[in-house]
Design a protein around this motif. Sequence first.
Motif, PDB file in Angstrom:
ATOM      1  N   LEU A   4     -31.305  -5.849 -22.663  1.00 25.24           N
ATOM      2  CA  LEU A   4     -31.813  -4.778 -23.402  1.00 25.24           C
ATOM      3  C   LEU A   4     -33.079  -5.329 -24.147  1.00 25.24           C
ATOM      4  O   LEU A   4     -33.115  -6.294 -24.866  1.00 25.24           O
ATOM      5  CB  LEU A   4     -30.675  -4.599 -24.587  1.00 25.24           C
ATOM      6  CG  LEU A   4     -29.356  -4.123 -24.030  1.00 25.24           C
ATOM      7  CD1 LEU A   4     -28.209  -4.153 -25.061  1.00 25.24           C
ATOM      8  CD2 LEU A   4     -29.380  -2.783 -23.131  1.00 25.24           C
ATOM      9  N   CYS A  22     -35.306   0.963 -26.947  1.00 25.13           N
ATOM     10  CA  CYS A  22     -34.363   0.027 -26.447  1.00 25.13           C
ATOM     11  C   CYS A  22     -34.290   0.296 -24.974  1.00 25.13           C
ATOM     12  O   CYS A  22     -33.549   1.257 -24.538  1.00 25.13           O
ATOM     13  CB  CYS A  22     -32.958   0.087 -26.864  1.00 25.13           C
ATOM     14  SG  CYS A  22     -31.809  -1.092 -26.275  1.00 25.13           S
ATOM     15  N   SER A  24     -33.082  -0.483 -21.165  1.00 25.98           N
ATOM     16  CA  SER A  24     -31.866  -1.429 -20.664  1.00 25.98           C
ATOM     17  C   SER A  24     -32.185  -1.342 -19.130  1.00 25.98           C
ATOM     18  O   SER A  24     -32.844  -0.872 -18.253  1.00 25.98           O
ATOM     19  CB  SER A  24     -30.737  -0.386 -20.682  1.00 25.98           C
ATOM     20  OG  SER A  24     -29.418  -1.143 -19.708  1.00 25.98           O
ATOM     21  N   ILE A  28     -28.057   3.483 -18.356  1.00 28.29           N
ATOM     22  CA  ILE A  28     -27.131   3.470 -19.601  1.00 28.29           C
ATOM     23  C   ILE A  28     -26.298   4.256 -19.642  1.00 28.29           C
ATOM     24  O   ILE A  28     -25.063   4.217 -20.299  1.00 28.29           O
ATOM     25  CB  ILE A  28     -28.123   4.017 -21.083  1.00 28.29           C
ATOM     26  CG1 ILE A  28     -28.656   5.537 -20.534  1.00 28.29           C
ATOM     27  CG2 ILE A  28     -29.250   3.063 -20.984  1.00 28.29           C
ATOM     28  CD1 ILE A  28     -29.641   6.139 -21.694  1.00 28.29           C
ATOM     29  N   MET A  34     -23.641   3.277 -26.792  1.00 26.47           N
ATOM     30  CA  MET A  34     -24.907   2.402 -27.310  1.00 26.47           C
ATOM     31  C   MET A  34     -25.062   2.565 -28.681  1.00 26.47           C
ATOM     32  O   MET A  34     -24.698   3.740 -29.247  1.00 26.47           O
ATOM     33  CB  MET A  34     -26.010   2.816 -26.478  1.00 26.47           C
ATOM     34  CG  MET A  34     -25.765   2.519 -24.950  1.00 26.47           C
ATOM     35  SD  MET A  34     -27.701   2.682 -23.950  1.00 26.47           S
ATOM     36  CE  MET A  34     -28.276   1.256 -24.466  1.00 26.47           C
ATOM     37  N   CYS A  95     -30.299  -3.562 -30.774  1.00 20.50           N
ATOM     38  CA  CYS A  95     -29.779  -2.736 -29.862  1.00 20.50           C
ATOM     39  C   CYS A  95     -28.432  -3.183 -29.145  1.00 20.50           C
ATOM     40  O   CYS A  95     -28.357  -4.223 -28.984  1.00 20.50           O
ATOM     41  CB  CYS A  95     -30.904  -2.473 -28.573  1.00 20.50           C
ATOM     42  SG  CYS A  95     -30.309  -1.413 -27.405  1.00 20.50           S
ATOM     43  N   GLY A 111     -29.780  -6.734 -27.636  1.00 20.36           N
ATOM     44  CA  GLY A 111     -31.165  -7.093 -27.508  1.00 20.36           C
ATOM     45  C   GLY A 111     -31.478  -8.354 -28.257  1.00 20.36           C
ATOM     46  O   GLY A 111     -30.590  -8.903 -29.151  1.00 20.36           O
TER      47      GLY A 111
END
Length: 120
Positions: A4, A22, A24, A28, A34, A95, A111
């Motif tokens: 992330l 953010c 990925s 997702i 999330m 994130c 993240g």
Amino acid sequence: QVQLVESGGGLVQPGGSLTLSCASSRSILSFDTMGWYRQPPGKQRELVATVAWGGTTNYADSVKGRFTISRDNAKNTMYLQMNSLKPEDTAVYYCNARKVVVDARILDYWGQGTQVTVSS
């Protein structure tokens, strides 16, 4: 392994706006939830907003009406639109992606964080 990557942080004046992203490395839609969390200086990490797989959103009281969480499934990216920023919004924003696996274990991915500073 899931990666992330946050972006969009920076310095902004009170009343200003920023949009965090953010990205990925995995779809997702593979996550149950999330969200965005933040850690103000000298404080613990706290929830900012979440979006569930079905689209239901949840916000901390302190950001309701000012922040909007959203996602672009095609781009595998989640966003946090932050308006009417206040000095108390200053924090490192993280994130998060969460998946509940079949034996009810929770897998959390994070993240690296992006700094948001609200100051004149």
